[in-house]
Design a protein around this motif. Structure first.
Motif, PDB file in Angstrom:
ATOM      1  N   ASP A  77       0.842  -1.186   0.000  1.00 28.37           N
ATOM      2  CA  ASP A  77       0.000   0.000   0.000  1.00 28.37           C
ATOM      3  C   ASP A  77       0.880   1.240   0.000  1.00 28.37           C
ATOM      4  O   ASP A  77       2.111   1.165  -0.026  1.00 28.37           O
ATOM      5  N   ASN A  88     -12.957  -5.475   1.530  1.00 30.97           N
ATOM      6  CA  ASN A  88     -11.758  -4.706   1.857  1.00 30.97           C
ATOM      7  C   ASN A  88     -11.855  -4.392   3.344  1.00 30.97           C
ATOM      8  O   ASN A  88     -12.804  -4.823   4.004  1.00 30.97           O
ATOM      9  N   SER A 100     -12.467  -1.640   5.149  1.00 35.98           N
ATOM     10  CA  SER A 100     -13.574  -0.818   5.635  1.00 35.98           C
ATOM     11  C   SER A 100     -14.891  -1.573   5.639  1.00 35.98           C
ATOM     12  O   SER A 100     -15.662  -1.502   6.611  1.00 35.98           O
ATOM     13  N   ARG A 132      -5.018  -4.761   5.272  1.00 36.25           N
ATOM     14  CA  ARG A 132      -5.202  -3.312   5.133  1.00 36.25           C
ATOM     15  C   ARG A 132      -5.527  -2.927   3.688  1.00 36.25           C
ATOM     16  O   ARG A 132      -5.130  -1.877   3.209  1.00 36.25           O
ATOM     17  N   ASP A 181      -7.633  -1.863   0.311  1.00 37.11           N
ATOM     18  CA  ASP A 181      -8.768  -1.023  -0.080  1.00 37.11           C
ATOM     19  C   ASP A 181      -9.453  -1.581  -1.323  1.00 37.11           C
ATOM     20  O   ASP A 181     -10.310  -0.940  -1.912  1.00 37.11           O
ATOM     21  N   THR A 192     -15.914   6.294   4.409  1.00 42.53           N
ATOM     22  CA  THR A 192     -15.707   5.698   3.093  1.00 42.53           C
ATOM     23  C   THR A 192     -16.666   6.263   2.053  1.00 42.53           C
ATOM     24  O   THR A 192     -16.371   6.235   0.859  1.00 42.53           O
ATOM     25  N   THR A 226      -7.376   6.491   5.086  1.00 48.97           N
ATOM     26  CA  THR A 226      -7.088   5.301   4.286  1.00 48.97           C
ATOM     27  C   THR A 226      -7.540   4.074   5.066  1.00 48.97           C
ATOM     28  O   THR A 226      -7.870   4.160   6.250  1.00 48.97           O
ATOM     29  N   GLU A 227      -7.535   2.922   4.384  1.00 45.53           N
ATOM     30  CA  GLU A 227      -7.902   1.686   5.073  1.00 45.53           C
ATOM     31  C   GLU A 227      -7.035   1.483   6.313  1.00 45.53           C
ATOM     32  O   GLU A 227      -7.496   0.988   7.344  1.00 45.53           O
TER      33      GLU A 227
END
Length: 700
Positions: free
Chosen positions: A105, A293, A295, A330, A332, A532, A555-556
């Motif tokens: 990431d 993902n 979230s 982690r 997305d 999100t 971010t995630e």
């Protein structure tokens, strides 16, 4: 010698396990059988330099110094991990080839790159540096990743995006935290008023929601339901849909506010004949939702098990690093590479052995099915979170670990189940000049939904299916009639078979009086959903349009930490499952300029940072306007008086000689800039949120 630099020791050991034996453990590294070496960072080994590194006078907090904008940015070695940096620096100098094995990431990319760059690696070695993307710590998967190295230069835009984000967070957090804290002290507040480009608008979401609820004034609204009888003496119920001519008597959500109007409709249709104006019916299919993902997993775990975002992330890290039961958490991304499709048999077998609750679901899976989740074009540095091919006894997992694993496993298994199928029917009728709509949805084939608990059935009110006041929208798009329905609007009673032009008779008409309800307080699930889906809370139409594709703030990796940060700073507190703002949080947001307490600006930043990572924007195009906007905000905040904070807060400051206040804000205002946020922090807020007048508009 090849030097593999992992993000953390656990990842380093996983890399070493996939390389030739025998292994020799060193101090902060592992030498493998062919002479190559695996070493690691311990999170960030470097951090943005403190303000006093640029000017000794900046150690003391003073409004005269603001804004602090470095001309040449500096990184400092973190004291706690200086030893490991020294180990890496020596190994980097000795190595012939470097391999970046940071997490896949933005943060993982910059974390390794900044160490390599800080060690002043020659240009040729820098150009030859490789990138290894690992999302599954099982040895077979790691070996596959090591055999598919890519040039690290491909990921320069990702690192640039991370660099821009880190510097922007530093500028925003350092300058505005110092300014707000000093202004707060002038007004009698004891403590730090930390400000961040993500944490502050996130706090603003909660504050504005709380104040909207507090200032909410309930109003009655009215709906009309009729019973219609066909020529064959079959009865069904329908709901009135107001026409445009009624708009003067409706609110912005399409609800009729005039009781007299509703009573007039009843008088006009009771006992009157009508006609069927339209009949639509179709069979529809619903594909299974995509794998998780981070979230979406956090949101579902909060709804199902009441876990906070940080708790879910911590559980996922354990499942990933210690148990190796899931892929990189982690992420997305909600899609999977096609090459993973061939591993479905091994993965589902591991699920059956690890999770007894899903063993029957595994046996019913059709591994020849392939949903839209398998799409290489949708996968970048990482893919969706799924189970690995490793199995272990579920009894060895904690309750939270077992619950989260089951969620992830079920979401993977439904990719091998057929679509959910249902019939959708609607009858439109005209009586007395008014339009009345009846809807029915019937399950045809459960498909993937068979793996989920059955939804609860709504109870009928006066024989009609009445939506809750908080969600009713004047009858538009809602199920009609007396039939009981589940939460998704599926019926257990059927509409009659009729045709367009058939006559009907209105045998009964009822008036339903309801009250508008305020929105609900945020919970862990809904606050994550807001982060999100931030476009819903953005007022600028242009920014809203941009954010439909690049949606979200934070971010995630950082969202959980940012939420916990607000609790640890006593800006938020919990009341049962509800998340509420404290009085300190309310006073801070209502005192600051509106732009700071709303998500438009930071959401726009996120979209620009994404554009940098996609080579669609350059670093300077982001940073220059950002600094200009910061200067304007400093001017505005300089005029703020935090009178409502007088007597509140507890001072965390310690004296540092003649330098005055300890430079707490420099580290404490990162707004989630670090990957883990405020690790291990717990909400200590006890201040009860009380009302103050909101500048946000009322909503009914």
């Amino acid at each position: 010698m090849i030097l593999y630099i992992a993000e953390k020791p656990s990842l380093g050991r996983a890399v070493a396990s996939a390389l030739p034996r025998p292994h020799k453990n060193g101090d902060g590294f592992i030498t493998v059988g062919n002479g190559d070496v695996v070493s690691w960072c311990i999170g960030h080994l470097l951090e943005q330099a403190q303000p006093e590194a640029y000017n000794a006078e900046f150690k003391k907090w003073s409004t005269a110094h603001l804004p602090i904008v470095p001309e040449q940015w500096k990184l400092e070695i973190k004291p706690k991990t200086r030893k490991q940096f020294t180990v890496l620096k020596k190994l980097i100098k000795q190595a012939d080839v470097l391999v970046n094995v940071g997490d896949p990431d933005r943060e993982g990319q910059i974390l390794i790159d900044e160490v390599i760059n800080h060690c002043k690696v020659p240009k040729a070695k820098l150009q030859a540096t490789q990138r290894c993307l690992i999302s599954d710590l099982n040895t077979a998967a790691v070996k596959k990743s090591l055999n598919n190295l890519r040039s690290n230069t491909e990921f320069v835009p990702l690192a640039t995006s991370a660099l821009a984000r880190a510097r922007a967070d530093w500028l925003y957090g350092i300058n505005l935290t110092r300014l707000c804290t000093l202004k707060g002290q002038q007004s009698g507040f004891q403590g730090v008023l930390s400000v961040g480009r993500v944490q502050t608008p996130l706090l603003g979401l909660v504050v504005h929601r709380d104040l909207e609820i507090e200032n909410f004034v309930s109003k009655p609204f009215y709906e009309v339901f009729v019973t219609l009888e066909t020529a064959a003496k079959e009865s069904f119920q329908a709901k009135w849909k107001p026409s445009k001519a009624c708009e003067d008597y409706m609110d912005d959500d399409g609800r009729v506010l005039s009781k007299k109007l509703a009573e007039t409709v009843i008088a006009k249709v009771s006992g009157k004949a009508g006609v069927i104006t339209n009949v639509t019916q179709a069979k529809k299919k619903q594909a299974p939702p995509l794998p998780y993902n981070l979230s979406t997993l956090q949101i579902d775990a909060a709804k199902r098990f009441g876990l906070s975002a940080k708790q879910v992330l911590d559980v996922c890290q354990t499942l990933y690093e210690r148990h190796k039961l899931i892929t990189y958490p982690r992420s997305d991304c909600r899609y999977l590479p096609l090459e993973h499709y061939s591993e479905a048999a091994q993965v589902t077998s591991a699920i059956a052995k690890t999770c007894n609750n899903l063993s029957k679901a595994v046996s019913g899976a059709n591994l020849s099915l392939k949903t839209k989740a398998w799409n290489d074009s949708k996968v970048s540095a990482h893919h969706a979170i799924i189970p690995t091919m490793k199995a272990m006894s579920g009894a060895a997992l904690s309750r939270d670990e077992a619950n989260v694993y089951e969620l992830i496993a079920r979401q993977y298994l439904i990719q091998f189940y057929p679509p959910f199928e249902y019939a959708d029917k609607q009858i439109d009728s005209e009586v007395g000049g008014g339009l009345f709509i009846a809807k029915q949805k019937d399950v045809l084939k459960e498909g993937w939904k068979a793996l989920f608990p059955k939804p609860k059935t709504k109870s009928a009110t006066k024989g009609f299916n009445v939506s809750s006041p908080a969600t009713t929208r004047g009858g538009v798009g809602h199920s009609q009639g007396p039939q009981d329905t589940d939460a998704a609007g599926f019926s257990n009673k059927t509409l009659p078979t009729v045709n367009k032009g058939d006559s009907v008779l209105c045998t009964d008409a009822d008036l339903a009086e309801k009250q508008t309800s305020p929105p609900k307080h945020f919970t862990d699930a809904t606050l994550l959903g807001a982060m999100t889906g931030i476009a819903r809370y953005v007022s600028d139409p242009a920014i809203k349009k941009v954010l439909r594709e690049t949606d979200g703030i934070g971010t995630e990796a950082t969202r959980a930490g940012i939420i916990e940060l607000l609790f640890s700073r006593e800006f938020l507190t919990r009341k049962g499952k509800e998340i509420r703002a404290t009085n300190i949080g309310i006073q801070l947001i209502t005192s600051l300029p509106d732009v700071m307490g709303h998500p438009d600006m930071t959401a726009h930043w996120e979209s620009q940072l994404e554009a940098i990572s996609q080579r669609q924007m350059k670093y300077g195009q982001f940073m220059q306007p950002m600094v200009e906007g910061l200067n304007q905000l400093i001017d505005e905040v300089s005029a703020v008086q935090f009178q409502g904070l007088q007597g509140l807060g507890k001072s965390p400051f310690k004296k540092r000689g003649k330098g005055g206040l300890k430079n707490w804000g420099a580290k404490g205002s990162k707004s989630g800039a670090s990957k883990s946020g405020s690790k291990g922090s717990k909400a200590k807020a006890t201040t009860k949120a009380r009302g103050s007048k909101s500048r946000s508009s009322k909503k009914t």
